[in-house]
Each structure stands twice: as C-alpha cells, then as structure tokens.
Scaffold this motif. Sequence first.
Motif, short mmCIF file in Angstrom:
data_model
loop_
_atom_site.label_atom_id
_atom_site.label_comp_id
_atom_site.label_asym_id
_atom_site.label_seq_id
_atom_site.Cartn_x
_atom_site.Cartn_y
_atom_site.Cartn_z
N ALA A 295 0.83 -1.21 0.00
CA ALA A 295 0.00 0.00 0.00
C ALA A 295 0.86 1.26 0.00
O ALA A 295 0.51 2.27 -0.62
CB ALA A 295 -0.93 -0.01 1.21
N ALA A 296 2.01 1.17 0.68
CA ALA A 296 2.87 2.35 0.80
C ALA A 296 3.57 2.71 -0.50
O ALA A 296 3.97 3.85 -0.70
CB ALA A 296 3.91 2.12 1.90
N ILE A 297 3.74 1.74 -1.40
CA ILE A 297 4.50 2.00 -2.63
C ILE A 297 3.64 2.07 -3.88
O ILE A 297 4.17 2.30 -4.97
CB ILE A 297 5.61 0.94 -2.83
CG1 ILE A 297 4.98 -0.46 -3.04
CG2 ILE A 297 6.58 0.93 -1.66
CD1 ILE A 297 5.99 -1.52 -3.46
N LYS A 298 2.34 1.89 -3.75
CA LYS A 298 1.51 1.77 -4.96
C LYS A 298 1.46 3.06 -5.78
O LYS A 298 1.23 3.00 -7.00
CB LYS A 298 0.12 1.28 -4.61
CG LYS A 298 -0.70 2.21 -3.76
CD LYS A 298 -2.06 1.58 -3.43
CE LYS A 298 -2.92 2.48 -2.57
NZ LYS A 298 -4.21 1.83 -2.23
N SER A 299 1.71 4.21 -5.15
CA SER A 299 1.69 5.46 -5.92
C SER A 299 2.90 5.56 -6.85
O SER A 299 2.82 6.17 -7.91
CB SER A 299 1.65 6.67 -4.98
OG SER A 299 2.82 6.72 -4.19
N THR A 300 4.00 4.94 -6.46
CA THR A 300 5.22 4.97 -7.29
C THR A 300 5.43 3.66 -8.05
O THR A 300 6.18 3.63 -9.02
CB THR A 300 6.46 5.26 -6.43
OG1 THR A 300 6.53 4.30 -5.36
CG2 THR A 300 6.39 6.66 -5.83
N THR A 301 4.79 2.59 -7.57
CA THR A 301 4.89 1.28 -8.22
C THR A 301 3.48 0.76 -8.44
O THR A 301 2.94 0.02 -7.60
CB THR A 301 5.71 0.30 -7.35
OG1 THR A 301 6.95 0.90 -6.98
CG2 THR A 301 6.00 -1.00 -8.10
#
Length: 329
Positions: A295-301
Amino acid sequence: MSTRSIFSLCIGAALLVILAPDVGGQTIKMTVGQAGVNPGTSLYFIAQKENLFAKHGLDVKIIETTTTSAVQAMVGGSMQVSLGAGPAFVTATLEGSAPFVVVSSWINVFPYAVVARKEIAKVQDLKGKTGQVGATFGSAPDVALRFGLSKMGLDPEKDVKLTQMARPDWANVIAQIERGDVQFSVLPPPYDRMGQKRGFHTLFSLPELGIPWQQNGEWVQKSYLTGNREAVVRFVRVVADAMKVYFNQKEKTLTYLSEFLGSDRADTEYAYQLFAKWAERNPRPTAESIKNNLAAIKSTTPKAAAADPASFIDTSIVDQLIKEGYFKF
C-alpha cells in the motif's frame, strides 16, 4: 588400556557429539546486509559477539547498507541475505528483478517517531518545511516517514520537502535538525529520546498508529533460497539464538546495544524496552505486514495495487525451526 580408561574415552566422545554444534557439513560463507542502526537491527551484532555464526557453521561478512543498495548487491550476486523492510525488495520484484521473499521478520511495526524542532508544535506546522528521511529515498525510514505523514493528513509529495542521505546516520540527522538544515525527521529509539533532550518535539509515534508493517526481517532471492536452503536455515537459526539472548539475557544485551548504538545506559534501556515490546517472539512473516508495504509504494509502483502479499513470503524455514524447538522465549 583399562576398562575404566575405555569407559572414560567413550563418555568423552559421547559428550563431544552432544555438545558440538550441528552444522551439517562444511562452513558456508555468506555476505549479509544490515540496513539501519537500532535495536531492531542488532541481532547480527549480538550474533557476532556470541560467536553464533561459527556455532551454526557460517562464515559471515556483514555490510552496513540500505535496503535499496542491498537489492542491487543481491541482484548482482555479491550479497546473499539482507536484513530490512519490504518496500525496496517488493518494488524490485514488481519491476522485474528475480523475485525476493522474506523468510523471517521479528519487528513488524514502524519503529520510528516523527520529531521536529521545538518551534514546531503540531503535524500541520510541517507544511512548507524540509524533512530528512534518514537514509536514501525508497529505504525503510523514507517510506515510514511518507506513510506516516499521509496518515496524519499531509501529502508528502506536495506539503513538505524531503531530503535524503547515503545511509542511516541518526547522530547526523539530529545535528541537521539542531542546525536548522532540516526541521523534522523520523528517529528510532533511542535517538528520539536523544532528540527530546535537545528540545525536539515528538509529533507522533508510528507504532502507536497500530499499522502492521514488515520492518526488520531476512530477505533473500527465491533462487538463492531454492539452491542454498541449508545456508538460509543455518542463518535463521543464528537469528533465533540471537533473539534468545535479546529476550532472556537483558544485562548482556544492554552492554551489546550500548556499543552497537553508541548510547548511554539510560538511552539504551529505553530503546531496549520499546523494541522488546514491539518484537515478535515468533518471527513468522505475515501477509498483513506485506499488504501495508504494498500500500505504501503503490503510488510509485502501480503494480503493487494488484500484487499478492503472500507471494513475497516463505514461512517454511521458521516453521521448520519451530519444530526443532527454536523461538521459545
């Protein structure tokens, strides 16, 4: 030779068999990454002090690193295992590298407080300010800070400016805040307490948000685990023995931690107690903690949004060691 001498020799040989470490063959050489300096990353240092690597038939070189650098080293074949948090390893897997899995994880919370200069009284006062992430972008403290700010209502991409450093150096972070080079950062124990002594405000504590988060655990490439399972099993046995020292031998552990952290007795005990409260006695990785990594990386990945958390976990080694009698504290 007398009957008594023969009996003594037999007893001596039996004792050697019982007391000798069960290393199951030749010594295995490994290069291992240690990302971060706090009690959650201290198990390898404890293992060195207690000669646990040799006990389990390992010759280990430990390299202080960041998770992003560890990924590069492991993909390149110069490192076999790394202690760290999931985002860098998960991101690399989703972006097409040989897949990574976490095989044990004893700290599954964000072990950081968000602190600021004394003139900053509340989270909303961070708008327009500059923060230090405490390591490289994409590493565990960077992701923790961004995730924490977003949970507290700030957009880390728009509301603040964030800077990075080559590797975790919390004394340097404290100095940057004191000088005013930056106005806020994340700090793990005992460095948050050191900051308080200098007048810093603790704006919020990430563990108190109650977010499951894979933070300090052993990551390997699936291919390495498949081809070198015995090496990984031995390594996790070392981790288990170091955990036993941490939980069962407080005074010895405090001595080790003071050296590892460079902190005095009071600061060391403060940090020890917090991590003892946060730590898992059974370090079996959980899908829930990886779910929040994703969830923490979904904006960049973007691929993280549809990824299966279970695909980044291998519980077989911890399960095996539990059957062997490990993780009883």
